[in-house]
Write an enzyme that holds these catalytic residues in place. Structure first.
Site, PDB file in Angstrom:
ATOM      1  N   HIS A  69      50.273  52.110  31.812  1.00 29.35           N
ATOM      2  CA  HIS A  69      49.181  51.214  31.456  1.00 29.35           C
ATOM      3  C   HIS A  69      49.749  50.010  30.699  1.00 29.35           C
ATOM      4  O   HIS A  69      50.866  50.075  30.169  1.00 29.35           O
ATOM      5  CB  HIS A  69      48.146  51.942  30.604  1.00 29.35           C
TER       6      HIS A  69
ATOM      7  N   THR B 249      54.400  51.180  40.497  1.00 28.63           N
ATOM      8  CA  THR B 249      53.309  50.257  40.724  1.00 28.63           C
ATOM      9  C   THR B 249      53.828  48.858  40.387  1.00 28.63           C
ATOM     10  O   THR B 249      54.793  48.701  39.629  1.00 28.63           O
ATOM     11  CB  THR B 249      52.079  50.625  39.884  1.00 28.63           C
TER      12      THR B 249
ATOM     13  N   THR C  89      53.429  45.857  38.618  1.00 37.19           N
ATOM     14  CA  THR C  89      53.865  45.276  37.354  1.00 37.19           C
ATOM     15  C   THR C  89      54.831  46.194  36.624  1.00 37.19           C
ATOM     16  O   THR C  89      55.861  45.751  36.122  1.00 37.19           O
ATOM     17  CB  THR C  89      52.654  44.950  36.463  1.00 37.19           C
ATOM     18  N   THR C  90      54.519  47.486  36.577  1.00 39.22           N
ATOM     19  CA  THR C  90      55.410  48.434  35.901  1.00 39.22           C
ATOM     20  C   THR C  90      56.785  48.432  36.553  1.00 39.22           C
ATOM     21  O   THR C  90      57.809  48.306  35.872  1.00 39.22           O
ATOM     22  CB  THR C  90      54.825  49.865  35.923  1.00 39.22           C
TER      23      THR C  90
ATOM     24  N   SER D 125      49.904  46.719  42.534  1.00 40.64           N
ATOM     25  CA  SER D 125      49.487  46.910  41.154  1.00 40.64           C
ATOM     26  C   SER D 125      48.518  48.097  41.108  1.00 40.64           C
ATOM     27  O   SER D 125      47.784  48.321  42.078  1.00 40.64           O
ATOM     28  CB  SER D 125      48.797  45.635  40.662  1.00 40.64           C
ATOM     29  N   GLY D 126      48.509  48.829  40.007  1.00 37.44           N
ATOM     30  CA  GLY D 126      47.634  50.000  39.894  1.00 37.44           C
ATOM     31  C   GLY D 126      46.187  49.742  40.274  1.00 37.44           C
ATOM     32  O   GLY D 126      45.645  50.407  41.160  1.00 37.44           O
TER      33      GLY D 126
ATOM     34  N   ASP E 260      48.017  52.987  42.316  1.00 34.55           N
ATOM     35  CA  ASP E 260      47.766  54.381  41.929  1.00 34.55           C
ATOM     36  C   ASP E 260      47.438  55.213  43.164  1.00 34.55           C
ATOM     37  O   ASP E 260      47.920  56.338  43.322  1.00 34.55           O
ATOM     38  CB  ASP E 260      46.603  54.479  40.930  1.00 34.55           C
TER      39      ASP E 260
ATOM     40  N   ASP F 151      47.727  55.119  28.368  1.00 33.82           N
ATOM     41  CA  ASP F 151      47.217  54.638  27.095  1.00 33.82           C
ATOM     42  C   ASP F 151      45.889  55.343  26.827  1.00 33.82           C
ATOM     43  O   ASP F 151      44.871  54.975  27.412  1.00 33.82           O
ATOM     44  CB  ASP F 151      47.022  53.125  27.137  1.00 33.82           C
TER      45      ASP F 151
ATOM     46  N   HIS G 269      39.719  50.974  36.360  1.00 36.25           N
ATOM     47  CA  HIS G 269      40.008  51.755  37.575  1.00 36.25           C
ATOM     48  C   HIS G 269      40.262  53.224  37.216  1.00 36.25           C
ATOM     49  O   HIS G 269      41.093  53.887  37.806  1.00 36.25           O
ATOM     50  CB  HIS G 269      41.173  51.134  38.359  1.00 36.25           C
TER      51      HIS G 269
ATOM     52  N   ASP H 124      40.655  55.939  39.919  1.00 33.66           N
ATOM     53  CA  ASP H 124      41.962  56.010  40.575  1.00 33.66           C
ATOM     54  C   ASP H 124      42.971  56.767  39.715  1.00 33.66           C
ATOM     55  O   ASP H 124      43.780  57.538  40.223  1.00 33.66           O
ATOM     56  CB  ASP H 124      42.504  54.602  40.851  1.00 33.66           C
TER      57      ASP H 124
ATOM     58  N   ARG I 168      44.996  64.185  39.158  1.00 31.98           N
ATOM     59  CA  ARG I 168      44.524  65.386  39.860  1.00 31.98           C
ATOM     60  C   ARG I 168      45.477  65.753  40.993  1.00 31.98           C
ATOM     61  O   ARG I 168      45.832  66.918  41.166  1.00 31.98           O
ATOM     62  CB  ARG I 168      43.102  65.169  40.395  1.00 31.98           C
TER      63      ARG I 168
END
Length: 121
Positions: free
Chosen positions: A10, A36, A38-39, A56-57, A62, A82, A89, A92, A98
């Site tokens: 996050h 993802t 940006t990460t 991006s997530g 995700d 976070d 989102h 997602d 899960r």
């Protein structure tokens, strides 16, 4: 074949992810890494590690990681969450967590568990 790890964080945890990746650069270099947008870009920028960048997530990253888990194409997920911020989102995010549980892959949600996962792989 190298094991495959997904990386996602996050916004308020991206610096933590980069610091974790720097501290574990040598170990992470032995894995196929997926992140993802940006990460993954931030980790590559901060470490020089090769990371296959997904969206991006919030824009589907995700979901892409979730699909990789369901298809048996991801061996572990490091997801720095976070817990103090609401995420638009959230559905997602819950789906990704899960799927990691359903398909019984290691899921690390902070630096301590990420270090344990890296040691175990």
């Amino acid at each position: 074949m190298a094991q495959r790890i997904g990386l996602v964080a996050h916004d308020d945890k991206k610096d933590d992810m980069v610091a974790f990746a720097r501290a574990n650069r040598e170990r992470l270099a032995g894995f196929e890494l997926y992140g993802t947008g940006t990460t993954g870009a931030r980790v590559t920028e901060g470490t020089g590690l090769e990371i296959t960048l997904l969206k991006s997530g919030p824009l589907g990253g995700d979901a892409q990681l979730g699909a990789m888990i369901a298809e048996g194409r991801l061996d572990a997920l490091i997801f720095f969450i976070d817990p103090l911020s609401a995420m638009p989102h959230d559905v997602d995010i819950k789906s990704l967590i899960r799927l990691a549980m359903v398909y019984d892959i290691p899921l690390a949600c902070n630096r301590s568990t990420a270090s344990a996962v890296l040691t175990a792989l």
